[in-house]
Design a protein around this motif. Structure first.
Motif, short mmCIF file in Angstrom:
data_model
loop_
_atom_site.label_atom_id
_atom_site.label_comp_id
_atom_site.label_asym_id
_atom_site.label_seq_id
_atom_site.Cartn_x
_atom_site.Cartn_y
_atom_site.Cartn_z
N ALA B 236 0.72 18.38 8.58
CA ALA B 236 -0.56 18.65 7.91
C ALA B 236 -0.70 20.10 7.47
O ALA B 236 -1.27 20.38 6.42
N ASP B 237 -0.15 21.04 8.28
CA ASP B 237 -0.28 22.44 7.87
C ASP B 237 0.49 22.71 6.58
O ASP B 237 0.04 23.45 5.72
N ALA B 238 1.64 22.05 6.45
CA ALA B 238 2.41 22.18 5.20
C ALA B 238 1.70 21.45 4.06
O ALA B 238 1.69 21.91 2.92
N ARG B 239 1.08 20.34 4.38
CA ARG B 239 0.37 19.59 3.34
C ARG B 239 -0.78 20.41 2.76
O ARG B 239 -1.11 20.27 1.57
N ILE B 240 -1.39 21.22 3.60
CA ILE B 240 -2.49 22.05 3.11
C ILE B 240 -1.96 23.03 2.06
O ILE B 240 -2.59 23.29 1.04
N GLN B 241 -0.75 23.57 2.31
CA GLN B 241 -0.13 24.49 1.36
C GLN B 241 0.28 23.75 0.09
O GLN B 241 -0.08 24.13 -1.01
N GLU B 242 1.05 22.71 0.31
CA GLU B 242 1.55 21.94 -0.84
C GLU B 242 1.81 20.52 -0.38
O GLU B 242 2.70 20.27 0.42
N ASP B 243 0.99 19.62 -0.87
CA ASP B 243 1.02 18.25 -0.36
C ASP B 243 2.11 17.43 -1.05
O ASP B 243 2.02 17.10 -2.22
N HIS B 244 3.17 17.14 -0.28
CA HIS B 244 4.26 16.33 -0.81
C HIS B 244 4.20 14.90 -0.33
O HIS B 244 5.11 14.12 -0.59
N LEU B 245 3.18 14.61 0.46
CA LEU B 245 3.14 13.27 1.04
C LEU B 245 2.92 12.22 -0.04
O LEU B 245 1.97 12.29 -0.81
N VAL B 246 3.84 11.27 -0.08
CA VAL B 246 3.70 10.17 -1.04
C VAL B 246 2.89 9.08 -0.36
O VAL B 246 3.10 8.78 0.81
N SER B 247 1.95 8.52 -1.07
CA SER B 247 1.06 7.56 -0.44
C SER B 247 1.83 6.32 0.00
O SER B 247 2.82 5.91 -0.63
N ALA B 248 1.38 5.75 1.11
CA ALA B 248 2.00 4.53 1.64
C ALA B 248 1.97 3.43 0.59
O ALA B 248 2.90 2.65 0.46
N LYS B 249 0.89 3.43 -0.15
CA LYS B 249 0.73 2.38 -1.14
C LYS B 249 1.83 2.46 -2.21
O LYS B 249 2.32 1.46 -2.70
N LYS B 250 2.22 3.66 -2.55
CA LYS B 250 3.28 3.83 -3.53
C LYS B 250 4.63 3.42 -2.96
O LYS B 250 5.43 2.76 -3.60
N ILE B 251 4.90 3.86 -1.73
CA ILE B 251 6.22 3.63 -1.15
C ILE B 251 6.48 2.16 -0.85
O ILE B 251 7.52 1.62 -1.18
N TRP B 252 5.50 1.52 -0.19
CA TRP B 252 5.78 0.18 0.35
C TRP B 252 5.02 -0.93 -0.36
O TRP B 252 4.88 -2.02 0.19
N SER B 253 4.52 -0.62 -1.53
CA SER B 253 3.78 -1.64 -2.26
C SER B 253 4.64 -2.89 -2.39
O SER B 253 5.82 -2.82 -2.74
N GLY B 254 4.03 -4.00 -2.02
CA GLY B 254 4.78 -5.25 -2.11
C GLY B 254 5.41 -5.65 -0.81
O GLY B 254 5.58 -6.83 -0.53
N GLN B 255 5.77 -4.69 0.02
CA GLN B 255 6.40 -5.05 1.29
C GLN B 255 5.38 -5.27 2.40
O GLN B 255 5.65 -5.98 3.36
N TYR B 256 4.27 -4.56 2.28
CA TYR B 256 3.18 -4.73 3.25
C TYR B 256 1.92 -5.03 2.44
O TYR B 256 1.85 -4.74 1.24
N SER B 257 0.94 -5.57 3.12
CA SER B 257 -0.30 -5.89 2.40
C SER B 257 -0.94 -4.60 1.91
O SER B 257 -0.82 -3.55 2.53
N ASP B 258 -1.61 -4.70 0.77
CA ASP B 258 -2.33 -3.54 0.24
C ASP B 258 -3.30 -3.02 1.27
O ASP B 258 -3.51 -1.81 1.40
N ASN B 259 -3.89 -3.95 2.01
CA ASN B 259 -4.88 -3.57 3.01
C ASN B 259 -4.32 -2.56 4.01
O ASN B 259 -4.88 -1.49 4.24
N VAL B 260 -3.17 -2.89 4.61
CA VAL B 260 -2.58 -2.00 5.59
C VAL B 260 -2.20 -0.66 4.96
O VAL B 260 -2.46 0.41 5.51
N LEU B 261 -1.63 -0.71 3.78
CA LEU B 261 -1.19 0.52 3.12
C LEU B 261 -2.37 1.41 2.75
O LEU B 261 -2.34 2.63 2.92
#
Lengths: 306, 312
Positions: B236-261
């Motif tokens: 999180a401290d690095a994310r505050i500087q520069e957020d590289h986190l890719v959303s779960a929805k982008k990564i696993w779309s289709g493999q898990y329910s949209d709800n969980v993502l």
């Protein structure tokens, strides 16, 4: 319980007040403490404060709302205060352990119990006469017992400040326990530091306290004692309790404890002038606090056990 | 080799418990498996901060300097906090404290011994991805436990897969309270805060006044993310500087329910106010949504590989 209570501590002519006095009561039990931190020793004020607080805190943990064994409580608390002073010195790498005298009294189910270490005293008066008192752990008391000096020479003796038992000393304290004593309405308990008894005889105290409303005369007595101490006067402190409903005055001064709920306490402890409080915020756990914490956690575990 | 604190030896008799072996060693304690007088297994946690070397031989813990003693005693407060907190909670998804005592100049907490493994081990062991069914199962139960914790006005503050224990029947137990409470200390360099990068919320690094249920919610989201990714999200401290986190929805779309993502992404919002504000709100969001089943397509597999390489 019904009683009238007075407490006051004065600095006398000293720069700091190393006396600590405190009382607390639950619905059914009363605790009184006087501690006189030893001047000339490091942190006498701290010592008296630690001892007084330890008594109060232990009482509030154990008087629910009565103590199982008042004498055991008194003895254990003395020993724990002694241990707590040692660990305090240890924590702060003090060259010398802070030391204090201590006299404590429990009143429960109409009986008084007391314990003392050193030369802070308890007097118990009935109709103006003494029916109970502590015997100092001091060199001069020993001389009196041996018949070498008279009781009237104690207050002026050059060695009058030498005591052989205290809390925080190198050797474990000698603790004297007063036997269970039934109280009658009108009985007066006086607990005081040597600053008071060295300038005011027990007979004089009796005159001040046993036939007049204590809330009026006790402050006058303290003022008189301080005046007598003069420019050399020591710290002087007293707790005075008149047992039973107040009959000598119309003032609503009687403490009635029946209104307290179970687990409730009323406490008076002098928190002024403490050297400990500033450090207190940063202070680390003492042995006694560790024991407290563990006892508390164990009690919680039991309570939530299904 | 650095000098470390020595663990109690096997067969050591600790009051009425007999030590069997060391299970784990953390920054502030050593955990042993032991047997009580009835022969039942228990877990015993010994307070022994690793930053202070206090026991190189024998069993008694000794502070070598006054400064060490001060730090040691100070840290003990946090250990008591953990004991106090756990003593009040009797919930199937929260580790149960059975006893608490003092010995060897330190303090011990006896806990129910659970058979199983941590979620962390589970993640590391598995070759394939964790199924949505398992993720839901674990976290729905875990949130019940966490809700109980919050009901007692306590925050866990160190929720991560290593602190989630999975019993052999698959139900989770929340472990290790108190470690994160160290974060609230200041000016005590020897017992510095222990954040777990990736699982600690941003406010734990820089804004301790804003800690709340949402802080634990972040840890839950990060733990769910780790179940899917097999690695922690960006710290999180690095994310505050520069957020590289890719959303779960982008990564696993289709493999898990949209709800969980969506729930994972919601929990991992940097702004505490934008996350679910309570465990209950979080539970409501993931409850009763049947997992969608869909076969992994070639493109999904490719996408997953690509993102996990980027993320790692």
């Amino acid at each position: 319980m019904r009683f009238t209570i007075f407490q006051e501590s004065r600095k006398g002519s000293r720069k700091v007040n190393q006396d600590r006095i405190a009382y607390t009561y639950s619905r059914d039990t009363l605790l009184l403490v006087v501690a006189d931190g030893m001047g000339g020793h490091a942190g006498g004020e701290i010592a008296a404060q630690i001892a007084a607080r330890l008594f109060i805190e232990r009482f509030q943990q154990e008087a629910k709302p009565v103590l199982k064994s008042p004498l055991k409580f008194l003895q254990d608390s003395m020993l724990r205060a002694h241990a707590a002073l040692g660990s305090y010195a240890n924590q702060f790498s003090m060259l010398e352990t802070p030391r204090t005298t201590c006299v404590a009294c429990v009143v429960q189910a109409g009986h008084a119990y007391w314990a003392h270490v050193g030369d802070s005293r308890l007097y118990l008066y009935r109709q103006g006469g003494i029916i109970g008192q502590t015997k100092d752990h001091s060199k001069v008391q020993y001389l009196v017992d041996q018949g070498i000096i008279g009781a009237d020479e104690v207050a002026m003796h050059p060695d009058r400040n030498k005591i052989f038992s205290c809390l925080g000393g190198l050797v474990d304290p000698v603790i004297d326990l007063g036997k269970r004593t039934p109280l009658r309405n009108g009985d007066v308990i006086v607990m005081c530091s040597d600053g008071l008894w060295s300038v005011l005889s027990k007979e004089e105290m009796s005159t001040w306290l046993t036939s007049t409303p204590i809330l009026k005369t006790a402050p006058q007595m303290m003022a008189e004692a301080e005046k007598r101490g003069g420019s050399e006067g020591d710290n002087l402190s007293a707790i005075v309790v008149r047992w039973g409903p107040e009959t000598l005055t119309d003032e609503p001064s009687t403490t009635i404890t029946e209104t307290l709920g179970l687990g409730q306490f009323e406490t008076q402890i002098d928190r002024t002038l403490t050297l400990t409080d500033r450090k207190g915020a940063q202070r680390d756990l003492s042995d006694d606090e560790i024991e407290h914490a563990i006892a508390e956690i164990q009690a919680t575990i039991q309570r939530y056990r299904r | 080799m650095a000098v470390t604190n020595q663990a109690l030896p096997g067969a050591y008799q600790l009051l009425n418990y007999r030590i069997d072996r060391q299970i784990s060693r953390g920054g502030f304690s050593i955990v042993y498996r032991a047997f009580d007088e009835m022969g039942a297994p228990v877990a015993i946690k010994e307070y022994l901060p690793s930053s202070l070397v206090l026991r190189t031989e024998g069993d008694i813990v000794r502070a070598s300097t006054a400064e060490n003693l001060t730090s040691f005693r100070y840290g003990m407060k946090c250990f008591f906090e953990e004991g106090r907190a756990l003593a009040k909670i009797n919930h199937p998804n929260v580790v149960r404290v059975l006893n608490f005592f003092r010995a060897n100049e330190t303090v011990y907490m006896v806990m129910r011994y659970e058979r199983g493994r941590t979620l962390q081990q589970q993640i590391q062991m598995r070759q394939d991805q964790m199924s949505e069914r398992l993720v839901r199962h674990v976290f729905m139960h875990l949130l019940n436990g966490l809700r109980e914790v919050h009901t007692h006005k306590l925050l866990h503050l160190d929720i991560k897969p290593a602190n989630i224990y999975l019993r052999t029947d698959g139900t989770p137990v929340l472990l290790d309270f108190g470690a994160a409470r160290q974060t609230l200390t200041t000016n005590r360099p020897k017992l510095a805060p222990m954040y777990t990068p990736g699982f600690a919320a941003p406010e734990q690094y820089r804004d301790p006044d804003r800690l709340g249920p949402w802080t634990d919610v972040y840890g839950v989201g990060a733990s769910m993310f780790a179940c899917l990714a097999a690695f922690a999200p960006q710290a999180a401290d690095a994310r505050i500087q520069e957020d590289h986190l890719v959303s779960a929805k982008k990564i696993w779309s289709g493999q898990y329910s949209d709800n969980v993502l969506e729930v994972i992404d919601w929990c991992l919002r940097l702004d505490p106010l934008e996350r679910p504000q309570s465990v209950f709100a979080l539970q409501k969001a993931i409850r009763d949504i049947p997992p969608k089943k869909r076969k992994l397509t070639f493109f999904d597999a490719l996408k997953r590989k690509l993102f996990s390489e980027l993320g790692a």
